[in-house]
Every structure is written in C-alpha cells, then in structure tokens.
Design a protein around this motif. Structure first.
Motif, PDB file in Angstrom:
ATOM      1  N   MET A 104       0.870  -1.169  -0.087  1.00 61.23           N
ATOM      2  CA  MET A 104      -0.152   0.021   0.042  1.00 61.23           C
ATOM      3  C   MET A 104       0.986   1.414  -0.029  1.00 61.23           C
ATOM      4  N   TYR A 105       0.782   2.275  -1.001  1.00 62.65           N
ATOM      5  CA  TYR A 105       1.341   3.357  -0.980  1.00 62.65           C
ATOM      6  C   TYR A 105       0.671   4.638  -0.289  1.00 62.65           C
ATOM      7  N   GLN A 106       1.384   5.470   0.396  1.00 69.83           N
ATOM      8  CA  GLN A 106       0.804   6.483   1.236  1.00 69.83           C
ATOM      9  C   GLN A 106       1.063   7.812   0.478  1.00 69.83           C
ATOM     10  N   ILE A 107      -0.054   8.502   0.208  1.00 72.19           N
ATOM     11  CA  ILE A 107       0.126   9.936  -0.659  1.00 72.19           C
ATOM     12  C   ILE A 107      -0.228  11.040   0.354  1.00 72.19           C
ATOM     13  N   LYS A 108       0.481  11.988   0.332  1.00 68.81           N
ATOM     14  CA  LYS A 108       0.368  13.179   1.213  1.00 68.81           C
ATOM     15  C   LYS A 108       0.026  14.275   0.463  1.00 68.81           C
ATOM     16  N   THR A 109      -1.105  15.033   0.551  1.00 65.34           N
ATOM     17  CA  THR A 109      -1.306  16.100  -0.179  1.00 65.34           C
ATOM     18  C   THR A 109      -1.233  17.462   0.733  1.00 65.34           C
ATOM     19  N   PHE A 110      -0.781  18.577  -0.215  1.00 66.43           N
ATOM     20  CA  PHE A 110      -0.738  19.889   0.536  1.00 66.43           C
ATOM     21  C   PHE A 110      -1.606  20.777  -0.569  1.00 66.43           C
ATOM     22  N   ASN A 111      -1.976  21.681   0.198  1.00 61.98           N
ATOM     23  CA  ASN A 111      -2.936  22.556  -0.770  1.00 61.98           C
ATOM     24  C   ASN A 111      -4.210  21.820  -1.259  1.00 61.98           C
ATOM     25  N   ALA A 112      -5.209  22.412  -1.816  1.00 60.10           N
ATOM     26  CA  ALA A 112      -6.559  21.764  -2.027  1.00 60.10           C
ATOM     27  C   ALA A 112      -6.212  21.147  -3.594  1.00 60.10           C
ATOM     28  N   ILE A 113      -6.122  19.916  -3.475  1.00 63.61           N
ATOM     29  CA  ILE A 113      -5.772  19.096  -4.664  1.00 63.61           C
ATOM     30  C   ILE A 113      -7.388  18.637  -5.273  1.00 63.61           C
ATOM     31  N   SER A 114      -7.473  18.832  -6.446  1.00 59.94           N
ATOM     32  CA  SER A 114      -8.678  18.508  -7.236  1.00 59.94           C
ATOM     33  C   SER A 114      -9.127  17.019  -6.658  1.00 59.94           C
ATOM     34  N   PRO A 115     -10.570  16.919  -6.560  1.00 56.71           N
ATOM     35  CA  PRO A 115     -10.886  15.464  -6.064  1.00 56.71           C
ATOM     36  C   PRO A 115     -10.958  14.650  -7.419  1.00 56.71           C
ATOM     37  N   ASN A 147      -3.488  10.768   2.539  1.00 60.84           N
ATOM     38  CA  ASN A 147      -3.555  11.513   3.628  1.00 60.84           C
ATOM     39  C   ASN A 147      -3.773  10.596   4.842  1.00 60.84           C
ATOM     40  N   GLN A 148      -3.480   9.138   4.805  1.00 56.89           N
ATOM     41  CA  GLN A 148      -3.491   8.175   5.966  1.00 56.89           C
ATOM     42  C   GLN A 148      -2.688   8.925   7.235  1.00 56.89           C
ATOM     43  N   LYS A 149      -3.537   9.166   8.303  1.00 53.82           N
ATOM     44  CA  LYS A 149      -3.024   9.743   9.626  1.00 53.82           C
ATOM     45  C   LYS A 149      -1.813   9.112  10.058  1.00 53.82           C
ATOM     46  N   ASP A 150      -0.497   9.692  10.334  1.00 53.57           N
ATOM     47  CA  ASP A 150       0.759   9.117  10.900  1.00 53.57           C
ATOM     48  C   ASP A 150       1.430   8.300  10.070  1.00 53.57           C
ATOM     49  N   ALA A 151       0.849   7.871   8.534  1.00 56.22           N
ATOM     50  CA  ALA A 151       1.665   7.113   7.462  1.00 56.22           C
ATOM     51  C   ALA A 151       2.917   7.696   7.292  1.00 56.22           C
ATOM     52  N   GLN A 152       3.689   7.005   6.809  1.00 55.73           N
ATOM     53  CA  GLN A 152       4.966   7.522   6.080  1.00 55.73           C
ATOM     54  C   GLN A 152       4.853   7.854   4.892  1.00 55.73           C
ATOM     55  N   PRO A 153       4.838   8.922   4.106  1.00 59.88           N
ATOM     56  CA  PRO A 153       4.144   9.240   2.832  1.00 59.88           C
ATOM     57  C   PRO A 153       5.415   8.724   1.734  1.00 59.88           C
TER      58      PRO A 153
END
Length: 395
Positions: free
Chosen positions: A1-12, A25-31
């Motif tokens: 499972m890959y973890q993606i962290k977003t910054f700003n408002a990214i288009s849905p 944006n899984q909480k506490d995950a290493q992106p």
C-alpha cells in the motif's frame, strides 16, 4: 500500500485517479509521495520514506530540486495541464485592453439607473478596437504559447512567434499561418500585442527589459502570464510613464506596478479553472503512480525521461550522480551475486542520472536484501528501489 500526502487543495478528480493500492492522507503514515500545488518546500524536511513529489502545475520553483535529487526523490510537473485555461485568460485580457471593458463597466455602475440617454451619449469615450487584423507577437511557442498563437490566427490576427528552442513536436502543433521570427527584436517589431510564454530561468529572467521595450510600438500592449520576473517591471513603468507602452497586463503582483492606471494585475488566475486543476491533478497522480509501481519516469523535472517495459519480474532502479563508472559499479555488484541482468537502461540529466536494471530472480530474500544494501552504499547513489513487476504484465 502506497501512502500519498497532499498539500493545498488538490482536485478530487485528480485524487480519484489513484487506485486501491494508494491511500490519501492516512494519519501518521510515512508518505511515499507528495501531491502539491503552490506550497513552498524549500524549508521543508523530507522524510526518508518520500520517493516522489507531484506538482499539479507547470512551475516548480517552490521545490528544492537539487536537495530532492540528493535525497533520491523524483519530482514531476504537469506541462500543458493548465495551458487552455491560460490561453483563454490571455485572449480575454487582449480583448479587455482593446475594448476598455473594465473602465466602461466601472463608469456605468456609477451612473444612476435608468439614465439611458446619458449612457448613450457617453459611450463614445469608450470606443475600442477589434483584434481582427492586429499583429500579435508570441514569445515562447510551447504548450501555452502555441495555443495562444493558433487561437489568435482563428480570430483573424496576424501572428508572429519566436522560440529558439522549439521542438519538432511543438512545431507540428502550430498553424502554418504563424510566421517565425529570427530574434526577439524581430518578433516585437510593429506588434500590437506582445505576450510572453517562457519558463523562468537564468536566460529568461528580465528578458523583457528596457532595451527590448524601447523597440515596441508606443501603442503596444504587453502581457505576462508566464512567470514573475521575466518582465522587468521598472522598465514597464518607465515605458508607460513616457508613453512608450500603452498597457501592461499580468498575473503577478508587484509593488512597482501596483495601482498604475494602465496596468491590469490579476491574482495568479492563469490556471485557476475547475478543468485545469482537475487536469493537472490527474496528470500528477498518473506520473507518481507510474513511477512508484514501475520505476518509469514521465514528466520528471529533476531526472531524465526514461521508460522501458519489464524484461523480468524483478526491477532495480537507482538515482545517482552523473559521474564515470557508475554503471560499472552497479553491474559488478549484481554480477558478484550471480544474478543475470536481463535489461539495463540509463539516462542522465545535468548532475544526476537514473538507471533501471531488470534482473533474474533472486535465490532467496537474504540475497535480495544484501544486494540492495550494497548498491545503496555506493557513495554517489541517492536511492535504490526494488520493484516487482505489477500484476497484469508489462507496463
């Protein structure tokens, strides 16, 4: 499972591109990757888990590329994703400059309702000009510039372009009615409108300077919807004040030009459409997914473009310095483990290079771990990844 962290408002729409193998944006995950727009990452500490940064837009001066490369992070942008949005805005600003639309609307809003006679009598002060037959100079004929040039031809304008680095692919996209100028001076000569669409770098910073502006027609309109700093704003103000330039429209605010009666400043609206934000987010998501799952590089700004189908179930990728004997060191370590190389691809970009090695099956997990560790210990190597061929075969 890959973890993606977003910054700003990214288009849905863009986020929906990620498959079930990705968590956002899984909480506490290493992106494993960032998806960003305008956030400034120059003072940001990248976690060791971070392998990729997807910039939802063409510009990437908010990302420290050298440090990203040193830490083995691939950076991607989305060239052309917002090109149509910028094109439409440039055309709109040309019309606004020629038809005095803003001034007329502001004046009308100050008149008492129902004063039709007053309105009719006063409208002559806002007489404008049509774009038909006017000459447009386009500096930079890439994704945006080519769209602007072609659209202007369709509006009946005479279009002349300048781009010393025009690629063959870009040239195919241009209308045959667009003339090519041999120099900056030649492209601006007798132009009614000058619009600039080049990336910002050492060569282009301040390229629209006092000397070049002095060669404009005094009635010319200058538009900058590319990057702040490409146009020398002090030179613009001097030209406006001495009536050597009629109007300046830009997407980038600056204290020098703020409040001038013949300057129109927008709050960086070029790519601010629902469609452009969706396009850019979708492109960034696809580039990040492709890299994480296959190791192939598309639209990377700090690493070379490199795509190759899997020649075996196991793939090793390396980000490393572009120095002699790197391939020799990599191949030698693999050979010492009695592992066969099925395919090897390598390409360099400036100070860094990227290598993809498809290898035969490992004898056991210990052999696999030992080789990856030894490759990572090569002093010039920033990152080593082991990728298994995705389900469904070659990609």
């Amino acid at each position: 499972m890959y973890q993606i962290k977003t910054f700003n408002a990214i288009s849905p729409v863009g986020l929906a591109t990620f498959t079930a193998e990705y968590q956002i944006n899984q909480k506490d995950a290493q992106p494993d990757a960032y998806l960003i727009r305008s956030v400034d990452l120059h003072e940001h500490d990248f976690p060791r888990s971070l392998k990729a940064i997807g910039r939802c837009g063409a510009g990437y001066n908010n990302i420290p590329l050298e440090r990203a490369s040193e830490q083995g992070i691939a950076v991607f942008n989305t060239p052309g994703g917002n090109a149509n949005a910028v094109k439409e805005l440039v055309l709109a600003m040309m019309i606004l400059a020629n038809r005095q639309v803003i001034a007329a609307a502001n004046w009308t809003n100050q008149v008492q309702p129902g004063a039709d006679i007053t309105l009719e009598a006063a409208k002559s002060q806002f007489n404008g000009q049509e774009l038909l037959g006017k000459r447009l100079a386009v500096i930079g004929l890439g994704h945006v510039g080519s769209l602007v040039a072609n659209a202007a031809v369709n509006l009946g304008m005479e279009v002349i372009g300048y781009d010393p680095y025009l690629s063959a692919d870009a040239a195919w996209q241009l209308s045959r009615e667009i003339h090519r100028a041999p120099s900056l001076a030649a492209v601006v000569d007798q132009a009614d409108f000058i619009t600039v669409h080049v990336p910002k770098n050492e060569e282009t910073t301040g390229m629209i300077d006092q000397e070049l502006i002095s060669q404009f027609k005094p009635t010319a309109v200058l538009l900058n919807f590319a990057r702040h700093g490409i146009v020398d704003n002090q030179a613009v103000i001097d030209a406006l004040n001495t009536k050597r330039l009629r109007w300046y429209s830009t997407d980038f605010s600056d204290a020098l030009i703020h409040g001038h009666p013949r300057v129109t400043i927008l709050p960086h609206l070029g790519g601010s459409t629902v469609e452009a934000e969706a396009n850019c987010a979708r492109m960034a998501a696809k580039a990040v997914m492709t890299y994480l799952t296959t190791g192939n590089l598309i639209n990377s700004v700090n690493l070379p473009a490199l795509q190759t189908p899997f020649a075996s179930p196991e793939r090793i990728t390396l980000i490393h310095r572009n120095i002699p004997n790197m391939l020799g060191q990599i191949s030698s370590l693999i050979a010492q483990h009695q592992i066969n190389i099925e395919n090897l691809a390598n390409r360099a970009k400036a100070d860094f290079a990227y290598t993809i090695v498809d290898v035969s099956d490992f004898a056991n997990p210990d052999q696999q771990a030992a080789l990856i560790q030894e490759l990572a210990q090569i002093p010039a190597v920033s990152r080593v990844r082991l990728i298994h061929q995705p389900r469904g075969g070659n990609k």
